[in-house]
Scaffold this active site. Structure first.
Site, PDB file in Angstrom:
ATOM      1  N   LYS A   1       1.068  -1.635   0.389  1.00 48.88           N
ATOM      2  CA  LYS A   1       0.292  -0.056   0.022  1.00 48.88           C
ATOM      3  C   LYS A   1       1.040   1.388   0.257  1.00 48.88           C
ATOM      4  O   LYS A   1       2.263   1.573   0.472  1.00 48.88           O
ATOM      5  CB  LYS A   1      -0.836  -0.494   1.373  1.00 48.88           C
TER       6      LYS A   1
HETATM    7  N1  GLU Z   1      -6.966  -0.740  -3.195  1.00 48.82           N
HETATM    8  C1  GLU Z   1      -8.094  -2.108  -3.035  1.00 48.82           C
HETATM    9  C2  GLU Z   1      -7.611  -2.183  -1.381  1.00 48.82           C
HETATM   10  O1  GLU Z   1      -8.020  -1.896  -0.740  1.00 48.82           O
HETATM   11  C3  GLU Z   1      -7.919  -2.134  -4.018  1.00 48.82           C
HETATM   12  C4  GLU Z   1      -6.262  -2.888  -4.336  1.00 48.82           C
HETATM   13  C5  GLU Z   1      -5.759  -3.336  -5.588  1.00 48.82           C
HETATM   14  O2  GLU Z   1      -6.494  -3.606  -6.779  1.00 48.82           O
HETATM   15  O3  GLU Z   1      -4.123  -3.418  -6.460  1.00 48.82           O
HETATM   16  O4  GLU Z   1      -8.129  -2.842  -2.236  1.00 48.82           O
END
Ligand code: GLU
Length: 430
Positions: A120
Protein backbone atom coordinates in the site's frame (compact mmCIF):
# COMPACT_ATOMS: atom_id res chain seq x y z
CA UNK A 1 23.83 -11.39 17.32
CA UNK A 2 23.27 -14.08 19.93
CA UNK A 3 19.84 -15.67 20.09
CA UNK A 4 19.41 -13.99 23.47
CA UNK A 5 19.94 -10.57 21.92
CA UNK A 6 17.58 -11.51 19.10
CA UNK A 7 14.91 -12.41 21.63
CA UNK A 8 15.31 -9.05 23.33
CA UNK A 9 14.21 -7.16 20.22
CA UNK A 10 11.80 -9.77 18.93
CA UNK A 11 8.25 -8.54 18.64
CA UNK A 12 8.94 -4.93 19.65
CA UNK A 13 6.96 -2.45 17.61
CA UNK A 14 9.44 -0.29 15.66
CA UNK A 15 8.71 3.37 16.49
CA UNK A 16 8.18 4.29 12.81
CA UNK A 17 5.28 1.82 12.68
CA UNK A 18 3.67 2.98 15.91
CA UNK A 19 0.31 3.99 14.46
CA UNK A 20 -3.20 3.11 15.73
CA UNK A 21 -4.08 1.34 12.48
CA UNK A 22 -0.88 -0.72 12.46
CA UNK A 23 -1.56 -1.67 16.09
CA UNK A 24 -5.01 -2.87 14.99
CA UNK A 25 -3.52 -4.93 12.15
CA UNK A 26 -0.87 -6.38 14.47
CA UNK A 27 -3.45 -7.08 17.18
CA UNK A 28 -5.60 -8.98 14.67
CA UNK A 29 -2.59 -10.94 13.45
CA UNK A 30 -1.41 -11.78 16.97
CA UNK A 31 -4.94 -12.87 17.87
CA UNK A 32 -5.08 -15.24 14.89
CA UNK A 33 -1.52 -16.61 14.92
CA UNK A 34 -2.10 -19.19 17.62
CA UNK A 35 -5.23 -20.52 15.91
CA UNK A 36 -3.36 -20.60 12.60
CA UNK A 37 -0.83 -22.92 14.21
CA UNK A 38 2.23 -21.44 12.50
CA UNK A 39 5.73 -21.57 13.95
CA UNK A 40 7.14 -18.65 15.94
CA UNK A 41 9.72 -17.90 13.28
CA UNK A 42 7.10 -17.71 10.53
CA UNK A 43 4.93 -15.54 12.76
CA UNK A 44 7.88 -13.21 13.32
CA UNK A 45 8.38 -12.78 9.56
CA UNK A 46 4.72 -11.87 9.04
CA UNK A 47 4.48 -9.23 11.77
CA UNK A 48 6.43 -6.48 10.00
CA UNK A 49 6.65 -5.32 6.38
CA UNK A 50 9.41 -6.61 4.11
CA UNK A 51 10.20 -3.20 2.66
CA UNK A 52 9.11 0.42 3.06
CA UNK A 53 10.08 3.48 1.08
CA UNK A 54 9.59 7.02 2.33
CA UNK A 55 9.92 9.85 -0.16
CA UNK A 56 9.57 13.63 -0.32
CA UNK A 57 7.60 14.84 -3.33
CA UNK A 58 8.22 18.42 -4.42
CA UNK A 59 5.35 19.83 -6.46
CA UNK A 60 5.15 23.18 -8.23
CA UNK A 61 1.71 24.57 -7.31
CA UNK A 62 -0.43 26.61 -9.70
CA UNK A 63 0.44 29.85 -7.85
CA UNK A 64 4.13 29.29 -8.55
CA UNK A 65 5.10 28.22 -5.02
CA UNK A 66 6.63 24.85 -4.19
CA UNK A 67 5.09 22.37 -1.76
CA UNK A 68 6.76 19.18 -0.57
CA UNK A 69 4.51 16.23 0.30
CA UNK A 70 5.54 13.09 2.19
CA UNK A 71 4.83 9.84 0.34
CA UNK A 72 5.20 6.16 1.20
CA UNK A 73 5.06 2.71 -0.32
CA UNK A 74 5.08 -0.31 1.97
CA UNK A 75 5.44 -3.89 0.74
CA UNK A 76 4.36 -6.29 3.45
CA UNK A 77 5.04 -9.67 1.87
CA UNK A 78 6.16 -10.88 -1.55
CA UNK A 79 6.09 -14.56 -0.66
CA UNK A 80 3.15 -15.38 -2.94
CA UNK A 81 4.08 -13.09 -5.82
CA UNK A 82 4.45 -9.43 -6.75
CA UNK A 83 3.02 -7.10 -4.13
CA UNK A 84 -0.32 -5.46 -4.89
CA UNK A 85 -2.28 -2.63 -3.40
CA UNK A 86 -3.65 0.84 -3.80
CA UNK A 87 -2.24 4.34 -3.53
CA UNK A 88 -4.20 6.89 -1.50
CA UNK A 89 -4.10 10.66 -1.22
CA UNK A 90 -5.27 11.74 2.20
CA UNK A 91 -4.32 14.04 5.07
CA UNK A 92 -4.09 11.03 7.43
CA UNK A 93 -1.52 9.03 5.42
CA UNK A 94 1.44 7.85 7.51
CA UNK A 95 4.01 5.09 7.13
CA UNK A 96 2.27 3.09 9.85
CA UNK A 97 -1.12 3.44 8.17
CA UNK A 98 0.36 2.19 4.87
CA UNK A 99 2.01 -0.71 6.73
CA UNK A 100 -1.34 -1.77 8.23
CA UNK A 101 -3.10 -1.51 4.88
CA UNK A 102 -0.24 -3.41 3.17
CA UNK A 103 -0.54 -6.26 5.68
CA UNK A 104 -4.29 -6.44 5.05
CA UNK A 105 -3.59 -6.62 1.30
CA UNK A 106 -1.38 -9.68 1.94
CA UNK A 107 -4.23 -11.42 3.76
CA UNK A 108 -6.81 -10.30 1.19
CA UNK A 109 -4.85 -11.62 -1.79
CA UNK A 110 -4.00 -14.87 0.02
CA UNK A 111 -7.62 -15.40 1.02
CA UNK A 112 -8.77 -15.11 -2.59
CA UNK A 113 -5.97 -17.31 -3.84
CA UNK A 114 -4.43 -14.53 -5.95
CA UNK A 115 -0.71 -14.88 -6.81
CA UNK A 116 0.14 -11.63 -5.01
CA UNK A 117 1.55 -10.29 -1.78
CA UNK A 118 0.36 -7.08 -0.16
CA UNK A 119 1.44 -3.46 -0.52
CA UNK A 120 0.00 0.00 0.00
CA UNK A 121 1.15 3.51 -0.65
CA UNK A 122 0.02 7.03 -0.23
CA UNK A 123 0.79 10.70 -0.16
CA UNK A 124 -0.06 12.89 2.81
CA UNK A 125 -1.93 15.78 1.20
CA UNK A 126 -5.38 17.29 1.03
CA UNK A 127 -6.47 16.10 -2.42
CA UNK A 128 -9.47 18.43 -2.43
CA UNK A 129 -7.20 21.45 -2.28
CA UNK A 130 -5.17 20.38 -5.33
CA UNK A 131 -6.10 21.28 -8.91
CA UNK A 132 -6.10 18.61 -11.61
CA UNK A 133 -2.69 19.67 -12.92
CA UNK A 134 -1.23 19.79 -9.42
CA UNK A 135 -2.50 16.26 -8.87
CA UNK A 136 -0.93 15.18 -12.14
CA UNK A 137 2.47 16.65 -11.17
CA UNK A 138 2.21 15.06 -7.72
CA UNK A 139 1.33 11.66 -9.21
CA UNK A 140 4.08 11.72 -11.82
CA UNK A 141 6.77 12.74 -9.33
CA UNK A 142 5.55 10.19 -6.78
CA UNK A 143 5.66 7.49 -9.48
CA UNK A 144 9.19 8.39 -10.46
CA UNK A 145 10.26 8.21 -6.80
CA UNK A 146 8.74 4.71 -6.64
CA UNK A 147 10.53 3.45 -9.77
CA UNK A 148 13.21 1.49 -7.89
CA UNK A 149 10.65 -0.70 -6.16
CA UNK A 150 7.59 -1.01 -8.45
CA UNK A 151 7.18 -3.09 -11.62
CA UNK A 152 4.69 -5.46 -13.24
CA UNK A 153 6.46 -8.43 -11.62
CA UNK A 154 7.42 -6.57 -8.44
CA UNK A 155 4.72 -4.27 -7.11
CA UNK A 156 1.57 -3.18 -8.93
CA UNK A 157 -0.26 -0.06 -7.65
CA UNK A 158 -4.01 0.57 -7.98
CA UNK A 159 -6.53 3.22 -6.92
CA UNK A 160 -7.54 3.76 -3.30
CA UNK A 161 -8.94 6.77 -1.41
CA UNK A 162 -8.99 9.91 -3.63
CA UNK A 163 -7.16 8.26 -6.52
CA UNK A 164 -8.85 6.99 -9.68
CA UNK A 165 -8.45 5.77 -13.24
CA UNK A 166 -6.89 9.09 -14.29
CA UNK A 167 -4.31 8.81 -11.50
CA UNK A 168 -3.46 5.30 -12.74
CA UNK A 169 -3.14 6.53 -16.34
CA UNK A 170 -0.55 9.10 -15.18
CA UNK A 171 1.32 6.43 -13.22
CA UNK A 172 1.26 4.07 -16.20
CA UNK A 173 2.47 6.82 -18.55
CA UNK A 174 5.28 7.95 -16.22
CA UNK A 175 6.54 4.37 -15.80
CA UNK A 176 6.19 3.64 -19.53
CA UNK A 177 8.16 6.78 -20.46
CA UNK A 178 11.01 5.60 -18.25
CA UNK A 179 11.24 2.14 -19.79
CA UNK A 180 10.59 3.32 -23.33
CA UNK A 181 7.42 1.43 -24.21
CA UNK A 182 3.83 1.10 -23.00
CA UNK A 183 3.54 -1.07 -19.89
CA UNK A 184 -0.17 -1.29 -19.06
CA UNK A 185 0.43 -4.09 -16.52
CA UNK A 186 2.34 -1.75 -14.17
CA UNK A 187 -0.90 -0.53 -12.55
CA UNK A 188 -4.53 -1.65 -12.39
CA UNK A 189 -7.68 0.43 -12.26
CA UNK A 190 -6.68 2.25 -15.47
CA UNK A 191 -9.07 3.71 -18.03
CA UNK A 192 -10.25 1.17 -20.64
CA UNK A 193 -8.40 3.13 -23.33
CA UNK A 194 -4.99 2.21 -21.84
CA UNK A 195 -5.63 -1.42 -20.90
CA UNK A 196 -8.11 -1.13 -18.04
CA UNK A 197 -10.70 -3.78 -17.39
CA UNK A 198 -14.46 -3.52 -17.64
CA UNK A 199 -16.12 -3.58 -14.22
CA UNK A 200 -12.91 -2.64 -12.34
CA UNK A 201 -14.40 0.68 -11.09
CA UNK A 202 -17.49 -1.11 -9.78
CA UNK A 203 -15.75 -4.29 -8.60
CA UNK A 204 -15.31 -3.51 -4.90
CA UNK A 205 -18.95 -2.45 -4.44
CA UNK A 206 -20.25 -5.43 -6.44
CA UNK A 207 -18.06 -7.81 -4.43
CA UNK A 208 -19.30 -6.35 -1.13
CA UNK A 209 -22.88 -7.16 -2.05
CA UNK A 210 -21.99 -10.64 -3.36
CA UNK A 211 -20.56 -11.39 0.10
CA UNK A 212 -23.46 -9.76 1.95
CA UNK A 213 -25.95 -11.75 -0.13
CA UNK A 214 -24.18 -15.03 0.60
CA UNK A 215 -23.94 -14.23 4.31
CA UNK A 216 -27.58 -13.23 4.59
CA UNK A 217 -28.62 -16.52 2.95
CA UNK A 218 -26.53 -18.47 5.46
CA UNK A 219 -28.12 -16.49 8.31
CA UNK A 220 -31.53 -17.56 7.03
CA UNK A 221 -32.94 -14.28 5.75
CA UNK A 222 -32.86 -12.45 2.41
CA UNK A 223 -31.96 -9.04 1.04
CA UNK A 224 -35.46 -8.58 -0.34
CA UNK A 225 -36.95 -5.77 1.76
CA UNK A 226 -33.89 -5.64 4.05
CA UNK A 227 -33.15 -2.16 5.44
CA UNK A 228 -29.59 -1.16 4.57
CA UNK A 229 -27.49 1.75 5.77
CA UNK A 230 -24.35 2.66 3.82
CA UNK A 231 -21.64 4.80 5.39
CA UNK A 232 -19.59 6.41 2.60
CA UNK A 233 -21.35 7.15 -0.69
CA UNK A 234 -18.19 7.06 -2.81
CA UNK A 235 -16.54 4.59 -5.17
CA UNK A 236 -17.46 1.60 -3.01
CA UNK A 237 -20.58 2.70 -1.12
CA UNK A 238 -22.55 4.13 -4.06
CA UNK A 239 -22.10 0.92 -6.08
CA UNK A 240 -22.88 -1.26 -3.05
CA UNK A 241 -26.07 0.74 -2.43
CA UNK A 242 -27.17 0.28 -6.07
CA UNK A 243 -26.39 -3.45 -5.98
CA UNK A 244 -28.34 -3.83 -2.72
CA UNK A 245 -31.31 -1.99 -4.21
CA UNK A 246 -31.12 -4.20 -7.31
CA UNK A 247 -31.61 -7.20 -5.02
CA UNK A 248 -34.76 -5.69 -3.51
CA UNK A 249 -33.17 -4.13 -0.42
CA UNK A 250 -34.30 -0.74 0.90
CA UNK A 251 -31.37 1.67 1.27
CA UNK A 252 -32.60 3.85 4.15
CA UNK A 253 -29.53 6.02 4.76
CA UNK A 254 -26.23 6.96 3.17
CA UNK A 255 -23.49 9.42 4.09
CA UNK A 256 -20.56 11.29 2.62
CA UNK A 257 -17.78 13.25 4.29
CA UNK A 258 -20.20 16.08 5.24
CA UNK A 259 -22.78 13.84 6.94
CA UNK A 260 -25.71 11.60 6.12
CA UNK A 261 -29.29 11.53 4.83
CA UNK A 262 -32.02 9.21 6.05
CA UNK A 263 -35.43 8.19 4.68
CA UNK A 264 -36.95 5.21 6.47
CA UNK A 265 -39.11 4.39 3.42
CA UNK A 266 -35.96 4.04 1.30
CA UNK A 267 -33.94 6.47 -0.83
CA UNK A 268 -34.54 6.69 -4.59
CA UNK A 269 -30.93 6.05 -5.65
CA UNK A 270 -31.33 7.11 -9.29
CA UNK A 271 -32.74 10.47 -8.17
CA UNK A 272 -30.01 10.74 -5.51
CA UNK A 273 -27.35 10.13 -8.15
CA UNK A 274 -28.79 12.96 -10.27
CA UNK A 275 -28.92 15.22 -7.15
CA UNK A 276 -25.30 14.39 -6.32
CA UNK A 277 -24.19 15.26 -9.83
CA UNK A 278 -26.16 18.52 -9.75
CA UNK A 279 -25.14 19.76 -6.30
CA UNK A 280 -21.88 17.93 -5.64
CA UNK A 281 -23.20 16.41 -2.40
CA UNK A 282 -26.04 14.39 -0.93
CA UNK A 283 -27.24 17.03 1.56
CA UNK A 284 -30.71 18.46 0.95
CA UNK A 285 -31.95 15.50 -1.09
CA UNK A 286 -35.73 15.70 -1.30
CA UNK A 287 -37.65 13.56 1.15
CA UNK A 288 -34.65 12.82 3.37
CA UNK A 289 -33.71 13.97 6.85
CA UNK A 290 -30.21 15.07 7.67
CA UNK A 291 -28.29 12.87 10.13
CA UNK A 292 -24.75 13.15 11.39
CA UNK A 293 -22.27 10.42 10.54
CA UNK A 294 -22.41 9.30 14.18
CA UNK A 295 -26.21 9.07 14.09
CA UNK A 296 -26.14 7.17 10.81
CA UNK A 297 -24.04 4.40 12.33
CA UNK A 298 -26.59 3.93 15.11
CA UNK A 299 -29.67 3.69 12.87
CA UNK A 300 -31.80 0.58 13.27
CA UNK A 301 -31.26 -1.57 10.15
CA UNK A 302 -30.59 -5.06 8.86
CA UNK A 303 -27.27 -4.44 7.10
CA UNK A 304 -24.77 -1.71 7.92
CA UNK A 305 -22.17 -1.30 5.17
CA UNK A 306 -19.04 0.55 6.35
CA UNK A 307 -17.62 1.99 3.13
CA UNK A 308 -16.06 5.25 4.30
CA UNK A 309 -12.70 4.89 5.98
CA UNK A 310 -10.85 3.25 8.86
CA UNK A 311 -11.65 3.33 12.61
CA UNK A 312 -15.33 4.27 12.35
CA UNK A 313 -16.76 1.70 14.75
CA UNK A 314 -14.89 2.01 18.01
CA UNK A 315 -15.26 1.25 21.69
CA UNK A 316 -17.34 4.45 21.93
CA UNK A 317 -20.11 3.51 19.49
CA UNK A 318 -19.98 -0.29 19.02
CA UNK A 319 -22.52 -0.70 21.80
CA UNK A 320 -24.93 1.55 19.90
CA UNK A 321 -24.83 -0.20 16.51
CA UNK A 322 -28.27 -1.61 15.84
CA UNK A 323 -27.71 -3.60 12.67
CA UNK A 324 -28.20 -7.35 12.31
CA UNK A 325 -25.09 -7.63 10.14
CA UNK A 326 -22.08 -5.36 9.58
CA UNK A 327 -20.16 -5.47 6.27
CA UNK A 328 -16.73 -3.86 5.94
CA UNK A 329 -16.46 -2.24 2.50
CA UNK A 330 -13.60 -0.02 3.72
CA UNK A 331 -10.29 -1.26 5.11
CA UNK A 332 -10.04 -1.33 8.89
CA UNK A 333 -13.34 0.38 9.80
CA UNK A 334 -13.71 -1.59 13.06
CA UNK A 335 -11.22 -1.33 15.92
CA UNK A 336 -10.13 -4.35 17.98
CA UNK A 337 -12.23 -3.23 20.96
CA UNK A 338 -15.29 -2.65 18.77
CA UNK A 339 -14.89 -6.12 17.26
CA UNK A 340 -15.12 -7.64 20.72
CA UNK A 341 -18.19 -5.59 21.63
CA UNK A 342 -19.99 -6.54 18.40
CA UNK A 343 -19.08 -10.19 18.96
CA UNK A 344 -20.44 -10.08 22.51
CA UNK A 345 -23.64 -8.51 21.18
CA UNK A 346 -24.04 -11.27 18.57
CA UNK A 347 -23.66 -8.97 15.56
CA UNK A 348 -21.64 -10.74 12.85
CA UNK A 349 -19.01 -8.65 11.05
CA UNK A 350 -18.11 -9.53 7.46
CA UNK A 351 -14.40 -8.66 7.54
CA UNK A 352 -12.71 -6.25 5.13
CA UNK A 353 -10.15 -8.74 3.80
CA UNK A 354 -13.04 -10.83 2.49
CA UNK A 355 -15.79 -8.30 1.89
CA UNK A 356 -13.92 -5.64 -0.08
CA UNK A 357 -11.64 -8.07 -1.94
CA UNK A 358 -13.64 -7.69 -5.18
CA UNK A 359 -11.50 -4.67 -6.08
CA UNK A 360 -8.19 -6.48 -6.03
CA UNK A 361 -9.82 -9.54 -7.62
CA UNK A 362 -10.74 -7.55 -10.73
CA UNK A 363 -7.34 -5.82 -10.53
CA UNK A 364 -5.87 -9.29 -10.89
CA UNK A 365 -8.11 -9.93 -13.91
CA UNK A 366 -6.95 -6.62 -15.38
CA UNK A 367 -3.27 -7.52 -14.90
CA UNK A 368 -3.78 -10.96 -16.46
CA UNK A 369 -5.60 -9.41 -19.44
CA UNK A 370 -2.79 -6.84 -19.85
CA UNK A 371 -0.10 -9.53 -19.75
CA UNK A 372 -1.99 -11.60 -22.30
CA UNK A 373 -2.99 -8.59 -24.42
CA UNK A 374 -6.38 -10.28 -24.57
CA UNK A 375 -9.49 -8.70 -23.05
CA UNK A 376 -12.62 -10.21 -21.52
CA UNK A 377 -16.20 -8.99 -21.57
CA UNK A 378 -18.33 -7.90 -18.59
CA UNK A 379 -20.15 -11.25 -18.28
CA UNK A 380 -16.91 -13.16 -17.94
CA UNK A 381 -15.58 -10.69 -15.35
CA UNK A 382 -18.78 -10.79 -13.29
CA UNK A 383 -18.91 -14.59 -13.37
CA UNK A 384 -15.25 -14.98 -12.39
CA UNK A 385 -15.63 -12.35 -9.64
CA UNK A 386 -18.73 -14.11 -8.28
CA UNK A 387 -16.92 -17.45 -8.27
CA UNK A 388 -13.95 -16.03 -6.33
CA UNK A 389 -16.07 -14.13 -3.78
CA UNK A 390 -18.54 -16.95 -3.15
CA UNK A 391 -15.78 -19.53 -2.82
CA UNK A 392 -13.88 -17.34 -0.32
CA UNK A 393 -17.06 -16.74 1.72
CA UNK A 394 -17.80 -20.46 1.71
CA UNK A 395 -14.31 -21.30 3.02
CA UNK A 396 -14.40 -18.57 5.68
CA UNK A 397 -17.88 -19.56 6.86
CA UNK A 398 -16.98 -23.26 7.02
CA UNK A 399 -13.80 -22.59 9.00
CA UNK A 400 -15.60 -20.22 11.38
CA UNK A 401 -18.15 -22.95 12.11
CA UNK A 402 -15.64 -25.81 12.31
CA UNK A 403 -13.20 -24.00 14.61
CA UNK A 404 -15.70 -21.73 16.40
CA UNK A 405 -14.09 -18.53 15.20
CA UNK A 406 -15.46 -15.12 14.30
CA UNK A 407 -15.61 -14.53 10.56
CA UNK A 408 -12.62 -12.16 10.85
CA UNK A 409 -10.51 -14.72 12.69
CA UNK A 410 -11.51 -17.43 10.22
CA UNK A 411 -10.52 -15.22 7.28
CA UNK A 412 -7.21 -14.29 8.92
CA UNK A 413 -6.39 -17.86 9.92
CA UNK A 414 -6.94 -19.09 6.34
CA UNK A 415 -4.79 -16.33 4.88
CA UNK A 416 -2.02 -16.77 7.43
CA UNK A 417 -1.92 -20.54 6.87
CA UNK A 418 -1.66 -20.02 3.12
CA UNK A 419 1.18 -17.48 3.36
CA UNK A 420 2.93 -19.50 6.07
CA UNK A 421 2.88 -22.64 3.92
CA UNK A 422 4.53 -20.72 1.07
CA UNK A 423 7.10 -19.28 3.47
CA UNK A 424 7.93 -22.71 4.85
CA UNK A 425 8.34 -24.14 1.36
CA UNK A 426 10.50 -21.28 0.13
CA UNK A 427 12.63 -21.05 3.29
CA UNK A 428 14.85 -18.13 4.24
CA UNK A 429 17.42 -16.67 1.86
CA UNK A 430 20.43 -16.97 1.99
N1 GLU B 1 -7.25 -0.23 -2.94
C1 GLU B 1 -8.02 -1.43 -3.10
C2 GLU B 1 -8.01 -2.27 -1.84
O1 GLU B 1 -7.81 -1.76 -0.77
C3 GLU B 1 -7.63 -2.20 -4.35
C4 GLU B 1 -6.22 -2.65 -4.44
C5 GLU B 1 -5.84 -3.24 -5.79
O2 GLU B 1 -6.70 -3.37 -6.63
O3 GLU B 1 -4.67 -3.55 -5.96
O4 GLU B 1 -8.27 -3.44 -1.86
Amino acid sequence: MSSEAATAVRGDLPPELDDPLFRTALGQLDGALERAGVSDSVAEVLRFPERALSVAIPVRLDDGTLAVFPGYRVQHSSVLGPTKGGVRYDTAVTLGECAALAMWMTWKCALLGLPYGGAKGGVRCDPRSLSLVERERLTRRFTSELLPIIGPQRDIPAPDMATDAQTMAWMMDTYSMQVGHAVPEIVTGKPLSVGGSVLRPEATGIGVVMVVEGAVERLGWTLDGARCVVQGFGKVGAIAAAELAARGARVTAVSDIEGGIHAEGGLDLAALDAWLRETGGIAGFEGSQRVTNAELLELDCDVLVLAATERQVTEANAGLISARLVAEGANGPTTLEADEILFARGIPVLPDILTNAGGVAVSYFEWVQDLQRLFWGPDEIRTRLGDLMRDALERVWALAEAEELTLRSAALVQSIRHVAAALQSRGVYP
